[in-house]
Design a protein around this motif. Structure first.
Motif, PDB file in Angstrom:
ATOM      1  N   VAL A   1       1.160  -0.892   0.115  1.00 31.46           N
ATOM      2  CA  VAL A   1       0.311  -0.086   0.137  1.00 31.46           C
ATOM      3  C   VAL A   1       1.111   1.323  -0.138  1.00 31.46           C
ATOM      4  CG1 VAL A   1      -2.021  -0.672   0.926  1.00 31.46           C
ATOM      5  CG2 VAL A   1      -0.222  -0.426   2.682  1.00 31.46           C
ATOM      6  N   ASP A   2       1.989   1.101   0.463  1.00 29.41           N
ATOM      7  CA  ASP A   2       2.806   2.643   0.792  1.00 29.41           C
ATOM      8  C   ASP A   2       3.956   2.497  -0.739  1.00 29.41           C
ATOM      9  OD1 ASP A   2       4.448   0.153   1.198  1.00 29.41           O
ATOM     10  OD2 ASP A   2       5.552   1.330   2.155  1.00 29.41           O
ATOM     11  N   ARG A   3       3.469   1.362  -2.138  1.00 29.43           N
ATOM     12  CA  ARG A   3       4.273   1.889  -2.917  1.00 29.43           C
ATOM     13  C   ARG A   3       5.106   2.340  -3.470  1.00 29.43           C
ATOM     14  NH1 ARG A   3       3.655  -2.447  -8.330  1.00 29.43           N
ATOM     15  NH2 ARG A   3       5.907  -2.211  -8.858  1.00 29.43           N
ATOM     16  N   ASN A   4       3.633   3.938  -3.532  1.00 32.95           N
ATOM     17  CA  ASN A   4       4.656   4.834  -4.164  1.00 32.95           C
ATOM     18  C   ASN A   4       4.124   5.837  -3.570  1.00 32.95           C
ATOM     19  OD1 ASN A   4       4.593   3.895  -6.998  1.00 32.95           O
ATOM     20  ND2 ASN A   4       2.540   3.983  -7.065  1.00 32.95           N
ATOM     21  N   VAL A   5       5.048   5.819  -1.896  1.00 21.10           N
ATOM     22  CA  VAL A   5       5.122   6.577  -1.359  1.00 21.10           C
ATOM     23  C   VAL A   5       6.494   6.727  -0.398  1.00 21.10           C
ATOM     24  CG1 VAL A   5       4.355   8.116   1.115  1.00 21.10           C
ATOM     25  CG2 VAL A   5       2.845   6.139  -0.297  1.00 21.10           C
ATOM     26  N   ALA A   6       7.014   8.095  -0.685  1.00 27.39           N
ATOM     27  CA  ALA A   6       8.433   8.234   0.079  1.00 27.39           C
ATOM     28  C   ALA A   6       8.028   8.779   1.382  1.00 27.39           C
ATOM     29  CB  ALA A   6       9.029   8.818  -0.772  1.00 27.39           C
ATOM     30  N   VAL A   7       7.641   6.733   1.817  1.00 29.25           N
ATOM     31  CA  VAL A   7       7.134   7.728   3.356  1.00 29.25           C
ATOM     32  C   VAL A   7       8.909   8.478   4.167  1.00 29.25           C
ATOM     33  CG1 VAL A   7       7.423   5.659   5.572  1.00 29.25           C
ATOM     34  CG2 VAL A   7       6.248   4.587   3.338  1.00 29.25           C
ATOM     35  N   VAL A   8      10.115   7.689   3.942  1.00 36.39           N
ATOM     36  CA  VAL A   8      11.051   8.663   5.237  1.00 36.39           C
ATOM     37  C   VAL A   8      11.139   9.781   4.596  1.00 36.39           C
ATOM     38  CG1 VAL A   8      12.466   6.116   5.458  1.00 36.39           C
ATOM     39  CG2 VAL A   8      12.321   7.804   3.328  1.00 36.39           C
ATOM     40  N   ASP A   9      10.115  10.307   3.284  1.00 31.67           N
ATOM     41  CA  ASP A   9      10.855  11.564   3.311  1.00 31.67           C
ATOM     42  C   ASP A   9       9.818  12.154   3.822  1.00 31.67           C
ATOM     43  OD1 ASP A   9      13.068  11.333   1.800  1.00 31.67           O
ATOM     44  OD2 ASP A   9      12.117  11.252  -0.302  1.00 31.67           O
TER      45      ASP A   9
ATOM     46  N   VAL B   1       8.863  11.938   9.629  1.00 32.21           N
ATOM     47  CA  VAL B   1       9.193  10.627   9.563  1.00 32.21           C
ATOM     48  C   VAL B   1      10.032  11.310   9.647  1.00 32.21           C
ATOM     49  CG1 VAL B   1       9.781   8.382   8.532  1.00 32.21           C
ATOM     50  CG2 VAL B   1       7.430   8.689   9.241  1.00 32.21           C
ATOM     51  N   ALA B   2      11.103  12.242   8.488  1.00 30.03           N
ATOM     52  CA  ALA B   2      11.912  12.179   8.696  1.00 30.03           C
ATOM     53  C   ALA B   2      12.770  12.408  10.214  1.00 30.03           C
ATOM     54  CB  ALA B   2      12.354  13.640   7.460  1.00 30.03           C
ATOM     55  N   TRP B   3      12.217  13.932  10.827  1.00 27.71           N
ATOM     56  CA  TRP B   3      12.119  14.049  11.896  1.00 27.71           C
ATOM     57  C   TRP B   3      12.651  13.226  12.761  1.00 27.71           C
ATOM     58  CZ3 TRP B   3      10.989  14.130  16.858  1.00 27.71           C
ATOM     59  CH2 TRP B   3      10.421  14.938  17.430  1.00 27.71           C
ATOM     60  N   THR B   4      11.750  12.090  13.142  1.00 22.34           N
ATOM     61  CA  THR B   4      12.033  11.478  14.495  1.00 22.34           C
ATOM     62  C   THR B   4      13.492   9.803  13.248  1.00 22.34           C
ATOM     63  OG1 THR B   4       8.915  11.053  14.328  1.00 22.34           O
ATOM     64  CG2 THR B   4      10.978   8.623  14.888  1.00 22.34           C
TER      65      THR B   4
ATOM     66  N   TRP C   1      16.533   3.199   5.690  1.00 19.34           N
ATOM     67  CA  TRP C   1      16.098   1.697   5.784  1.00 19.34           C
ATOM     68  C   TRP C   1      15.352   1.305   6.765  1.00 19.34           C
ATOM     69  CZ3 TRP C   1      14.195  -0.291   1.957  1.00 19.34           C
ATOM     70  CH2 TRP C   1      14.617  -0.489   0.742  1.00 19.34           C
ATOM     71  N   GLN C   2      16.366   1.806   8.453  1.00 19.05           N
ATOM     72  CA  GLN C   2      16.133   1.520   9.058  1.00 19.05           C
ATOM     73  C   GLN C   2      14.692   2.390   9.773  1.00 19.05           C
ATOM     74  OE1 GLN C   2      19.427   2.624  11.495  1.00 19.05           O
ATOM     75  NE2 GLN C   2      20.416   0.732  12.299  1.00 19.05           N
ATOM     76  N   GLY C   3      14.707   3.638   9.052  1.00 19.45           N
ATOM     77  CA  GLY C   3      13.297   4.061   9.968  1.00 19.45           C
ATOM     78  C   GLY C   3      12.833   3.959   8.996  1.00 19.45           C
ATOM     79  N   TYR C   4      12.221   3.094   7.589  1.00 17.91           N
ATOM     80  CA  TYR C   4      11.005   2.935   7.169  1.00 17.91           C
ATOM     81  C   TYR C   4      10.850   1.575   7.935  1.00 17.91           C
ATOM     82  CZ  TYR C   4       8.208  -0.048   4.208  1.00 17.91           C
ATOM     83  OH  TYR C   4       7.131  -0.309   3.638  1.00 17.91           O
ATOM     84  N   ASP C   5      11.774   0.997   8.617  1.00 15.92           N
ATOM     85  CA  ASP C   5      11.326  -0.275   8.713  1.00 15.92           C
ATOM     86  C   ASP C   5      10.729   0.051  10.535  1.00 15.92           C
ATOM     87  OD1 ASP C   5      11.979  -2.013   7.029  1.00 15.92           O
ATOM     88  OD2 ASP C   5      14.165  -2.553   8.338  1.00 15.92           O
TER      89      ASP C   5
END
Length: 142
Positions: free
Chosen positions: A27-35, A39-42, A51-55
């Protein structure tokens, strides 16, 4: 009346869970989650690589996805405990992961998902159990 609303909520949740779990692609295929800003702040504050952030985000999202399951189950099964909710969450998650492995080669079945989903169901169940205990402690006013 209460049972009807609970059944409607459970049906809507089951439908959404099936769509998310068995959708052809993640479901997050086309979403740059870490950007995404939070999420970037965390990631930055915790000193993680992307990669660790995405996980971390994926694991947390899987927990959050299954909290409603634990809540709905224990609202329906009024005399059951949080372990029942965790057990059903485990079985549901395991079923979804097996179906992903068999039916959806684009998806990745994961033990981490089962762990996170089971934790989410347990947390949802614990929330209901805590709510019941708080309600029992309140004095009845007339």
């Amino acid at each position: 009346m209460r049972s009807r609303w609970l059944l409607l909520a459970a049906g809507a949740y089951a439908f959404a869970l099936a769509l998310i779990g068995l959708w052809k692609t993640p479901v997050d295929r086309n979403v740059a989650v870490v950007d995404l800003a939070p999420v970037a702040w965390t990631i930055d504050r915790l000193g993680l690589d992307p990669w660790q952030g995405y996980d971390l985000v994926e694991f947390t999202a899987n927990i959050a996805l299954f909290v409603p399951l634990g809540v709905l189950l224990l609202l329906w099964w009024r005399h059951r405990g949080w372990l029942h909710a965790a057990g059903v969450a485990f079985a549901t998650s395991l079923t979804i992961e097996i179906l992903q492995q068999v039916l959806r080669p684009e998806r990745f079945a994961s033990v981490n998902d089962v762990v996170a989903n089971t934790a989410g169901g347990a947390i949802g169940g614990l929330l209901v159990v805590a709510g019941r205990r708080l309600r029992q402690r309140q004095p009845v006013s007339r």
